[in-house]
Scaffold this motif. Structure first.
Motif, PDB file in Angstrom:
ATOM      1  N   TYR A   1       3.817   5.776  -9.672  1.00  0.00           N
ATOM      2  CA  TYR A   1       4.499   4.420  -9.382  1.00  0.00           C
ATOM      3  C   TYR A   1       3.413   3.417  -9.461  1.00  0.00           C
ATOM      4  CZ  TYR A   1       8.911   6.466  -7.698  1.00  0.00           C
ATOM      5  OH  TYR A   1      10.233   7.005  -7.585  1.00  0.00           O
ATOM      6  N   SER A   2       2.298   3.424  -9.097  1.00  0.00           N
ATOM      7  CA  SER A   2       1.280   2.310  -9.204  1.00  0.00           C
ATOM      8  C   SER A   2       1.172   2.121 -10.519  1.00  0.00           C
ATOM      9  CB  SER A   2       0.126   2.622  -8.245  1.00  0.00           C
ATOM     10  OG  SER A   2       0.583   2.743  -6.970  1.00  0.00           O
ATOM     11  N   SER A   3       1.114   2.861 -11.490  1.00  0.00           N
ATOM     12  CA  SER A   3       0.859   2.573 -12.811  1.00  0.00           C
ATOM     13  C   SER A   3       2.021   2.095 -13.406  1.00  0.00           C
ATOM     14  CB  SER A   3       0.638   4.038 -13.649  1.00  0.00           C
ATOM     15  OG  SER A   3       1.526   4.946 -13.561  1.00  0.00           O
ATOM     16  N   LYS A   4       3.080   2.151 -13.143  1.00  0.00           N
ATOM     17  CA  LYS A   4       4.519   1.672 -13.488  1.00  0.00           C
ATOM     18  C   LYS A   4       4.710   0.353 -13.015  1.00  0.00           C
ATOM     19  CE  LYS A   4       9.337   3.016 -14.144  1.00  0.00           C
ATOM     20  NZ  LYS A   4      10.461   3.934 -13.809  1.00  0.00           N
ATOM     21  N   TYR A   5       4.364  -0.028 -11.487  1.00  0.00           N
ATOM     22  CA  TYR A   5       4.816  -1.250 -11.027  1.00  0.00           C
ATOM     23  C   TYR A   5       3.540  -1.994 -10.308  1.00  0.00           C
ATOM     24  CZ  TYR A   5       9.552   1.038 -10.644  1.00  0.00           C
ATOM     25  OH  TYR A   5      10.777   1.644 -11.148  1.00  0.00           O
ATOM     26  N   ASP A   6       3.496  -3.132 -10.803  1.00  0.00           N
ATOM     27  CA  ASP A   6       2.104  -3.992 -10.479  1.00  0.00           C
ATOM     28  C   ASP A   6       1.977  -4.177  -8.856  1.00  0.00           C
ATOM     29  OD1 ASP A   6       4.018  -6.086 -10.143  1.00  0.00           O
ATOM     30  OD2 ASP A   6       3.059  -7.206 -11.540  1.00  0.00           O
ATOM     31  N   ILE A   7       3.208  -3.990  -8.313  1.00  0.00           N
ATOM     32  CA  ILE A   7       3.325  -4.173  -6.761  1.00  0.00           C
ATOM     33  C   ILE A   7       2.214  -3.283  -6.026  1.00  0.00           C
ATOM     34  CG2 ILE A   7       5.321  -3.244  -6.208  1.00  0.00           C
ATOM     35  CD1 ILE A   7       5.976  -5.675  -4.691  1.00  0.00           C
ATOM     36  N   PHE A   8       2.218  -1.954  -6.437  1.00  0.00           N
ATOM     37  CA  PHE A   8       1.828  -0.842  -5.546  1.00  0.00           C
ATOM     38  C   PHE A   8       0.287  -0.653  -5.498  1.00  0.00           C
ATOM     39  CE2 PHE A   8       6.101   0.745  -6.479  1.00  0.00           C
ATOM     40  CZ  PHE A   8       6.674   0.337  -5.042  1.00  0.00           C
ATOM     41  N   TYR A   9      -0.520  -0.226  -4.487  1.00  0.00           N
ATOM     42  CA  TYR A   9      -1.785   0.166  -4.620  1.00  0.00           C
ATOM     43  C   TYR A   9      -1.924   1.381  -3.824  1.00  0.00           C
ATOM     44  CZ  TYR A   9      -2.812  -4.525  -5.564  1.00  0.00           C
ATOM     45  OH  TYR A   9      -2.905  -6.049  -6.141  1.00  0.00           O
ATOM     46  N   PRO A  10      -2.267   2.662  -4.741  1.00  0.00           N
ATOM     47  CA  PRO A  10      -1.992   3.986  -4.281  1.00  0.00           C
ATOM     48  C   PRO A  10      -3.247   4.444  -3.291  1.00  0.00           C
ATOM     49  CG  PRO A  10      -2.870   4.027  -6.459  1.00  0.00           C
ATOM     50  CD  PRO A  10      -2.616   2.542  -6.026  1.00  0.00           C
ATOM     51  N   THR A  11      -2.803   5.214  -2.451  1.00  0.00           N
ATOM     52  CA  THR A  11      -3.747   6.131  -1.493  1.00  0.00           C
ATOM     53  C   THR A  11      -3.376   7.604  -1.446  1.00  0.00           C
ATOM     54  OG1 THR A  11      -2.659   6.610   0.520  1.00  0.00           O
ATOM     55  CG2 THR A  11      -3.399   4.045   0.168  1.00  0.00           C
ATOM     56  N   ALA A  12      -4.310   8.431  -1.198  1.00  0.00           N
ATOM     57  CA  ALA A  12      -4.124   9.931  -1.304  1.00  0.00           C
ATOM     58  C   ALA A  12      -4.654  10.763  -0.033  1.00  0.00           C
ATOM     59  CB  ALA A  12      -4.897  10.420  -2.585  1.00  0.00           C
ATOM     60  N   GLY A  13      -3.987  11.453   0.328  1.00  0.00           N
ATOM     61  CA  GLY A  13      -4.339  12.060   1.514  1.00  0.00           C
ATOM     62  C   GLY A  13      -3.716  13.404   1.874  1.00  0.00           C
TER      63      GLY A  13
ATOM     64  N   ILE B   1       0.759  -1.130  -0.069  1.00  0.00           N
ATOM     65  CA  ILE B   1      -0.040   0.047   0.013  1.00  0.00           C
ATOM     66  C   ILE B   1       0.745   1.133   0.059  1.00  0.00           C
ATOM     67  CG2 ILE B   1      -1.987   1.081   1.127  1.00  0.00           C
ATOM     68  CD1 ILE B   1      -2.474  -1.688   0.100  1.00  0.00           C
ATOM     69  N   LEU B   2       0.815   1.922  -1.108  1.00  0.00           N
ATOM     70  CA  LEU B   2       1.789   3.084  -1.156  1.00  0.00           C
ATOM     71  C   LEU B   2       1.015   4.208  -0.822  1.00  0.00           C
ATOM     72  CD1 LEU B   2       4.543   3.403  -2.264  1.00  0.00           C
ATOM     73  CD2 LEU B   2       3.892   4.124  -4.609  1.00  0.00           C
ATOM     74  N   VAL B   3       1.408   4.706   0.339  1.00  0.00           N
ATOM     75  CA  VAL B   3       0.673   5.885   0.843  1.00  0.00           C
ATOM     76  C   VAL B   3       1.112   7.220   0.474  1.00  0.00           C
ATOM     77  CG1 VAL B   3      -0.092   6.627   3.101  1.00  0.00           C
ATOM     78  CG2 VAL B   3       0.209   4.343   2.888  1.00  0.00           C
ATOM     79  N   GLY B   4       0.234   8.133  -0.141  1.00  0.00           N
ATOM     80  CA  GLY B   4       0.431   9.394  -0.310  1.00  0.00           C
ATOM     81  C   GLY B   4      -0.137  10.298   0.837  1.00  0.00           C
ATOM     82  N   PHE B   5       0.587  11.680   1.079  1.00  0.00           N
ATOM     83  CA  PHE B   5      -0.101  12.392   2.168  1.00  0.00           C
ATOM     84  C   PHE B   5       0.260  13.859   1.736  1.00  0.00           C
ATOM     85  CE2 PHE B   5       4.540  11.096   2.327  1.00  0.00           C
ATOM     86  CZ  PHE B   5       5.124  12.370   2.295  1.00  0.00           C
ATOM     87  N   SER B   6       0.393  14.410   0.513  1.00  0.00           N
ATOM     88  CA  SER B   6       0.200  15.609  -0.053  1.00  0.00           C
ATOM     89  C   SER B   6      -0.022  15.830  -1.392  1.00  0.00           C
ATOM     90  CB  SER B   6       1.644  16.386   0.346  1.00  0.00           C
ATOM     91  OG  SER B   6       2.654  15.755  -0.288  1.00  0.00           O
ATOM     92  N   LYS B   7      -0.041  17.000  -1.966  1.00  0.00           N
ATOM     93  CA  LYS B   7      -0.471  17.035  -3.201  1.00  0.00           C
ATOM     94  C   LYS B   7       0.738  16.160  -4.304  1.00  0.00           C
ATOM     95  CE  LYS B   7      -1.070  20.367  -7.328  1.00  0.00           C
ATOM     96  NZ  LYS B   7      -1.105  21.540  -7.724  1.00  0.00           N
ATOM     97  N   GLU B   8       2.020  16.472  -3.935  1.00  0.00           N
ATOM     98  CA  GLU B   8       3.088  16.023  -4.624  1.00  0.00           C
ATOM     99  C   GLU B   8       3.292  14.406  -4.345  1.00  0.00           C
ATOM    100  OE1 GLU B   8       8.004  15.978  -4.629  1.00  0.00           O
ATOM    101  OE2 GLU B   8       6.814  17.343  -3.208  1.00  0.00           O
TER     102      GLU B   8
END
Length: 252
Positions: free
Chosen positions: A48-60, A33-40
């Motif tokens: 990264y999730s579109s490039k590597y199948d191992i990742f599942y993105p979040t946004a916050g 679970i690849l965790v975002g925490f800001s706009k960037e």
């Protein structure tokens, strides 16, 4: 095994991200679970999730992002979630470790993200540092409508049970491997298996024997091995339970 909280998009991994992912797969870690925490970082997690199948993105929006631009940041997040596929809202929450001067703004941003998670039926990833009372009371307002993860949980066993009652999973990271980590070890021992997750929070909080160095998602296996030892169960039993918990929580 699954890393329920990673920042593997951080600059610390710019030179060896492919090697880090290979080490994960070599250790049978096939979901992160690849965790975002800001706009960037939200954009980085998605890319990264579109490039590597191992990742599942979040946004916050992390509580450290609480400033006078908070309304703009909330609107940016709403638009981002509307336009893109993410698996959770967060990390979000409250952090009073360095200052409480912006506590009211933190609360506004936190509540906005809770409501966003309800709107999109997504789990929350909760950051809580020196703010247990306020975090609990805010989440309690939404009891029955929210679910998610208490990320890198460092609170008491008693409060862990209270967060479970609100629909949350308890996630433990590197500190559970530290020799004098009394409370994380107590939580690890006593949590119901169907409410337990593991994480790295990389590049932070590396487990023993890498404490003080760069953390990476492959080290989640060390966290899990320590928890299995504390609980006196096999690594395979823990792995199966955590896999089921992740699938249930994130619908993956």
């Amino acid at each position: 095994m699954i890393d329920s909280h990673s920042h593997l998009f951080s600059n610390e991994f710019d030179n060896d991200i492919d090697e880090c992912i290979k080490r994960c797969k070599d250790n049978n870690i096939n979901k992160i679970i690849l965790v975002g925490f800001s706009k960037e970082t939200n954009e980085k997690a998605l890319n990264y999730s579109s490039k590597y199948d191992i990742f599942y993105p979040t946004a916050g929006i992390h509580p450290d992002e609480a400033d006078d631009l908070y309304l703009e940041k909330i609107e940016e997040l709403k638009q981002f979630v509307f336009k893109n596929k993410v698996y959770a809202i967060g990390e979000c929450g409250l952090d009073y470790h360095y200052t409480k001067e912006n506590a009211e703004i933190q609360k506004i941003i936190f509540k906005a993200q809770i409501e966003l998670s309800i709107e999109y039926k997504l789990p929350l990833i909760i950051h809580m540092r020196d703010a247990t009372f306020d975090t609990y009371n805010i989440l309690k307002e939404y009891k029955g409508r929210t679910k998610g993860i208490m990320h890198c949980y460092s609170g008491s066993l008693e409060m862990a049970y209270e967060f479970i009652k609100l629909g949350f999973y308890i996630s433990l990271g590197g500190p559970v491997t530290f020799k004098n980590a009394k409370e994380p070890k107590e939580v690890a021992k006593n949590m119901p298996l169907n409410r337990l997750l593991v994480e790295t929070d990389c590049p932070f909080l590396a487990p023993t024997p890498y404490r003080g160095k760069r953390n990476e998602s492959s080290y989640v296996k060390l966290v899990a091995l320590e928890i299995a030892k504390i609980r006196n169960i096999s690594y395979e039993e823990l792995e199966k339970a955590i896999d089921e918990n992740i699938k249930e929580l994130f619908s993956i």
